[in-house]
Design an enzyme around this catalytic site. Structure first.
Site, PDB file in Angstrom:
ATOM      1  N   ASP A 140       0.834  -1.198   0.000  1.00 28.19           N
ATOM      2  CA  ASP A 140       0.000   0.000   0.000  1.00 28.19           C
ATOM      3  C   ASP A 140       0.872   1.253   0.000  1.00 28.19           C
ATOM      4  O   ASP A 140       1.868   1.333   0.722  1.00 28.19           O
ATOM      5  CB  ASP A 140      -0.893  -0.011   1.249  1.00 28.19           C
ATOM      6  CG  ASP A 140      -1.824   1.178   1.308  1.00 28.19           C
ATOM      7  OD1 ASP A 140      -2.639   1.336   0.384  1.00 28.19           O
ATOM      8  OD2 ASP A 140      -1.742   1.948   2.290  1.00 28.19           O
ATOM      9  N   GLU A 164       1.329  -0.437  -5.048  1.00 32.17           N
ATOM     10  CA  GLU A 164       0.433   0.660  -5.375  1.00 32.17           C
ATOM     11  C   GLU A 164       1.301   1.907  -5.452  1.00 32.17           C
ATOM     12  O   GLU A 164       1.725   2.443  -4.428  1.00 32.17           O
ATOM     13  CB  GLU A 164      -0.641   0.832  -4.296  1.00 32.17           C
ATOM     14  CG  GLU A 164      -1.605   1.959  -4.622  1.00 32.17           C
ATOM     15  CD  GLU A 164      -2.329   2.507  -3.404  1.00 32.17           C
ATOM     16  OE1 GLU A 164      -3.410   3.084  -3.580  1.00 32.17           O
ATOM     17  OE2 GLU A 164      -1.801   2.375  -2.284  1.00 32.17           O
TER      18      GLU A 164
END
Length: 544
Positions: free
Chosen positions: A202, A244
């Site tokens: 993330d 990401e």
């Protein structure tokens, strides 16, 4: 290198959130035991890799991305034993699992942060980034404009400000601290030991930033990506890291390196240009998106997606381009978010036009990279714009016409989030069970297109090249791998088109999705396309 070693290049990744997928015990919250019961449906779709959104203990102020314990399962979702059972069942279906690694910040309720704020001499104090005075640039770099006011918040107990790139309840970890880096590797090792095949990292750019530190000792924070990759490969040779990272194209090499850093990155640049191309009907934007990044290592791979659990981020388009996309897909202010994105699911964005939906998914499955499908996309689920921020696209999976869409037997007011029960996308009109029985449904089309994609590994492994079409509204590209070639052609406009494909004389173009074979006796062949039409071809060269 054997292609089997690069399994991620030929996978169909399916993203789901355990809490909104299937409830097994009637408390209104999805759980691992419920997810296990749905593995047959996931497998029947052709999925061979599941990506799990955060399932760790959390106050749940940010959909589970505010974590209080990296080594356990949120009690609402089950136990570690349930997770292990899920891993075993997934393996029986031939499905790999990757999990979210959320380590650029923790919840402020995490024991590390609580110890850090209570005692400036605690070993955990330096796990976070602090400042005695509020920095002058505290209002700069806000990720959620209109919702988040600052990236520094004062903590009365610590008598200092702590840095948080996201919400104030998510304090950023200090990646400059070797103890933090060691802890991140310990977390990775724990879940690898339980069988996962890798991690979706993330907010990767914020994980490695050194903002807020007065005298950082780390000269090159990108080096930690190589450190993570080395640890990953030592522990499990074929495990991957999928980042990401909505990054500028001049940073791509810093993330992939020479093949010794990350294996995969979400292709945000191409995603934004894909929507711009569909909004305008102009293929040039797809070409721009494909050509934007530099060449990546042979072991590197782009993850191709249409929607995810966040907003569609259009921040890398120009202001005029972003407005074109807004006008087409999110014209109302309530459909937009953070001054840069669209908070809608794909089907309502495309006005539930089956032609446009198939076109978009055909692009996702053929553009060079690995396709990532989000739960609910296979049946064309809608959104609930009455929910706050990004929760509009995080409603429970719609399994059937039964109570609560078959997601849970709880009372409606006990659900983790309300099911969609009104309009064209209500669960009575859009659900898995009905579509499974309808041969012409989006679900059954999706199963067929995934099967076709698996028969065309060139799209995942091959070297791509843009094919000239002579029509601004038609995009075509080829992918070549192991002396084999496939070609995909997509008409972005609401009118029929005819293009000419050229190959050596007597080459055959075999329609992968149909039953027609073209023989290019003179080295060219006219291909007709319906409005928003698409064709996949396998190229059969003449024997020499």
């Amino acid at each position: 290198m054997n292609s089997k070693d690069l399994w991620y290049k030929d996978s169909i990744i399916y993203c789901l959130d355990v809490e909104t997928y299937q409830d097994s015990d009637g408390d209104g919250i999805g759980d691992f035991r419920g997810l296990i019961t749905r593995l047959p449906e996931i497998s029947s779709l052709g999925i061979n890799c599941i990506w799990l959104l955060p399932f760790y203990p959390s106050p749940n102020r940010d959909n589970g991305y505010d974590i209080t314990d990296y080594y356990s399962v949120d009690p609402r979702l089950g136990t570690l034993g349930d997770f292990v059972e899920f891993m075993l069942r997934a393996k029986e279906y031939g499905i790999r699992v990757i999990v979210d690694l959320v380590v650029n910040h923790t919840s402020i309720d995490h024991p590390w942060f609580q110890a850090a704020r209570a005692d400036e001499n605690s070993i955990y104090r330096d796990f976070y980034v602090w400042s005695d005075e509020k920095p002058e640039d505290a209002d700069e770099g806000v990720v959620f404009p209109g919702v988040q006011e600052s990236v520094w918040t004062y903590d009365r107990k610590a008598e200092a400000y702590y840095f948080h790139r996201f919400y104030k309840h998510q304090a950023d970890l200090n990646i400059d601290n070797p103890a933090v880096r060691q802890e991140i590797k310990r977390i990775m090792g724990f879940w690898l030991q339980l069988g996962v095949s890798g991690f979706r990292v993330d907010a990767a750019p914020f994980l490695i930033e050194l903002k807020g530190l007065d005298n950082p000792t780390t000269e090159n924070p990108f080096g930690f990506l190589r450190e993570m990759r080395q640890f990953l490969s030592w522990r499990k040779g074929d495990a991957i890291i999928l980042a990401e990272a909505n990054i500028a194209m001049d940073e791509v090499k810093d993330y992939f390196g020479d093949g010794t850093k990350l294996q995969m990155i979400f292709h945000f640049m191409l995603n934004q240009h894909l929507f711009l191309a569909m909004a305008t009907g102009d293929a040039k934007y797809l070409k721009e998106g494909l050509n934007a990044p530099p060449e990546i290592p042979d072991t590197g791979q782009w993850a191709i997606f249409l929607r995810n659990h966040d907003e569609i981020d259009l921040g890398r388009l120009s202001d005029d381009e972003r407005q074109l996309a807004f006008q087409a897909f999110g014209p109302d202010e309530n459909m937009q978010i953070y001054d840069r994105g669209i908070r809608r699911r794909l089907a309502p964005m495309l006005h539930n036009d089956r032609r446009c939906l198939e076109l978009a998914y055909s692009l996702m499955f053929t553009l060079p990279g690995t396709p990532v499908l989000r739960y609910g996309q296979e049946i064309g689920m809608g959104d609930d714009l009455s929910l706050k921020e990004r929760n509009s696209v995080r409603t429970p999976m719609q399994w059937s016409r039964e109570k609560n869409a078959g997601f849970s037997k709880a009372n409606a007011d006990a659900l983790i989030r309300p099911v969609i029960n009104e309009g064209d996308f209500s669960y009575e009109k859009v659900n898995f069970a009905d579509q499974q029985r309808d041969p012409d449904s989006l679900l059954n089309w999706m199963e067929r297109i995934i099967r076709a994609r698996k028969q065309c590994p060139e799209f995942g492994f091959g070297k791509w090249e843009i094919v000239k079409t002579g029509d601004d509204g038609v995009f075509a590209h080829s992918c070549k791998w192991h002396e084999k070639e496939v070609v995909a052609v997509h008409n972005l406009r609401d009118k029929k088109a005819t293009i000419t494909l050229k190959h050596p004389k007597n080459t055959q173009l075999i329609d992968v999705l149909g039953n027609k074979v073209y023989t290019l006796q003179d080295g060219s062949e006219e291909v007709k396309l319906d409005a928003y039409g698409y064709r996949w071809f396998r190229v059969q060269y003449p024997e020499s």
